[in-house]
Design a protein around this motif. Structure first.
Motif, mmCIF file in Angstrom:
data_model
loop_
_atom_site.group_PDB
_atom_site.id
_atom_site.type_symbol
_atom_site.label_atom_id
_atom_site.label_comp_id
_atom_site.label_asym_id
_atom_site.label_seq_id
_atom_site.Cartn_x
_atom_site.Cartn_y
_atom_site.Cartn_z
ATOM 1 N N LEU A 52 0.866 -1.172 0.000
ATOM 2 C CA LEU A 52 0.000 0.000 0.000
ATOM 3 C C LEU A 52 0.901 1.219 0.000
ATOM 4 C CD1 LEU A 52 -2.695 -0.966 2.681
ATOM 5 C CD2 LEU A 52 -2.854 -1.185 0.205
ATOM 6 N N GLN A 53 0.705 2.078 -0.967
ATOM 7 C CA GLN A 53 1.553 3.254 -1.116
ATOM 8 C C GLN A 53 0.725 4.501 -0.857
ATOM 9 O OE1 GLN A 53 4.975 3.241 -1.854
ATOM 10 N NE2 GLN A 53 4.799 5.397 -1.314
ATOM 11 N N ALA A 54 0.990 5.162 0.272
ATOM 12 C CA ALA A 54 0.274 6.392 0.614
ATOM 13 C C ALA A 54 1.060 7.592 0.117
ATOM 14 C CB ALA A 54 0.071 6.477 2.117
ATOM 15 N N SER A 55 0.339 8.577 -0.357
ATOM 16 C CA SER A 55 0.969 9.803 -0.840
ATOM 17 C C SER A 55 -0.006 10.955 -0.714
ATOM 18 C CB SER A 55 1.401 9.638 -2.305
ATOM 19 O OG SER A 55 0.281 9.400 -3.131
ATOM 20 N N GLY A 56 0.500 12.162 -0.957
ATOM 21 C CA GLY A 56 -0.360 13.328 -0.981
ATOM 22 C C GLY A 56 -0.215 14.255 0.209
ATOM 23 N N GLY A 57 0.577 13.866 1.181
ATOM 24 C CA GLY A 57 0.773 14.739 2.333
ATOM 25 C C GLY A 57 1.579 15.967 1.962
ATOM 26 N N GLY A 58 1.616 16.915 2.879
ATOM 27 C CA GLY A 58 2.369 18.129 2.636
ATOM 28 C C GLY A 58 2.045 19.185 3.659
ATOM 29 N N LEU A 59 2.479 20.395 3.366
ATOM 30 C CA LEU A 59 2.253 21.542 4.240
ATOM 31 C C LEU A 59 1.127 22.384 3.667
ATOM 32 C CD1 LEU A 59 3.096 23.430 6.575
ATOM 33 C CD2 LEU A 59 4.757 24.441 5.006
ATOM 34 N N TYR A 71 -3.169 -5.060 6.087
ATOM 35 C CA TYR A 71 -1.996 -4.529 5.408
ATOM 36 C C TYR A 71 -1.888 -3.036 5.712
ATOM 37 C CZ TYR A 71 -2.090 -8.875 2.767
ATOM 38 O OH TYR A 71 -2.089 -10.197 2.403
ATOM 39 N N TRP A 72 -0.650 -2.580 5.807
ATOM 40 C CA TRP A 72 -0.401 -1.179 6.146
ATOM 41 C C TRP A 72 0.496 -0.538 5.104
ATOM 42 C CZ3 TRP A 72 -2.548 1.511 10.127
ATOM 43 C CH2 TRP A 72 -3.197 0.766 11.107
ATOM 44 N N GLY A 73 0.224 0.722 4.843
ATOM 45 C CA GLY A 73 1.120 1.499 4.017
ATOM 46 C C GLY A 73 2.035 2.339 4.897
ATOM 47 N N ARG A 74 3.076 2.866 4.290
ATOM 48 C CA ARG A 74 3.913 3.829 5.001
ATOM 49 C C ARG A 74 3.139 5.130 5.139
ATOM 50 N NH1 ARG A 74 10.212 3.281 3.027
ATOM 51 N NH2 ARG A 74 10.466 1.103 3.568
ATOM 52 N N GLY A 75 3.471 5.873 6.140
ATOM 53 C CA GLY A 75 2.736 7.097 6.410
ATOM 54 C C GLY A 75 3.099 8.227 5.468
ATOM 55 N N THR A 76 2.195 9.175 5.404
ATOM 56 C CA THR A 76 2.445 10.422 4.685
ATOM 57 C C THR A 76 2.147 11.561 5.648
ATOM 58 O OG1 THR A 76 1.950 11.688 2.671
ATOM 59 C CG2 THR A 76 0.117 10.476 3.653
ATOM 60 N N LEU A 77 3.077 12.500 5.734
ATOM 61 C CA LEU A 77 2.990 13.550 6.739
ATOM 62 C C LEU A 77 2.135 14.716 6.252
ATOM 63 C CD1 LEU A 77 3.902 14.772 9.456
ATOM 64 C CD2 LEU A 77 5.918 15.651 8.258
#
Length: 119
Positions: free
Chosen positions: A3-10, A108-114
């Motif tokens: 699982l691929q997490a994305s989209g985080g940001g400031l 199943y877990w993905g890596r986190g996105t901050l």
């Protein structure tokens, strides 16, 4: 399985972000999908759930994000999203996606996105 997490940001308070969780090696439509978050020094919190039952559209949200966050899935893209609107400083955390085919199975877990929300 990945699982691929994305989209985080400031983002500034009041702004929006959309997180994505793309699955490889499993058909995400068969799984109940979850978004969790963990802020520094705090316990992990379940933010949103999208059930695989009943056509895969049943959702549930933590009270703290109800009305601001929306979980959804695109089966063709094998991806689950978390649309986050009207973000608050308190939403600052690392966000994780998870998928579980039934309640007794290992998720199943993905890596986190901050996600960082500034005032």
């Amino acid at each position: 399985v990945q699982l691929q997490a994305s989209g985080g940001g400031l983002v500034q308070a009041g702004g929006s972000l959309r997180l994505s969780c793309e699955a490889n090696g499993l058909r995400l439509s068969l799984y109940t999908a979850y978004w969790y978050r963990q802020a520094p020094g705090k316990e992990r919190e379940l933010v949103a759930t999208l059930s695989s039952a009943g056509g895969g559209s049943a959702t549930n949200y933590a009270d703290s994000v109800k009305g601001r966050f929306t979980i959804s899935r695109d089966n063709a893209a094998n991806t689950v999203y978390l649309q986050m609107d009207n973000l608050e400083v308190e939403d600052t955390a690392t966000y994780y996606c998870s998928a579980q085919i039934h309640s007794r199975s290992k998720p199943y877990w993905g890596r986190g996105t901050l996600v960082t929300v500034s005032s």
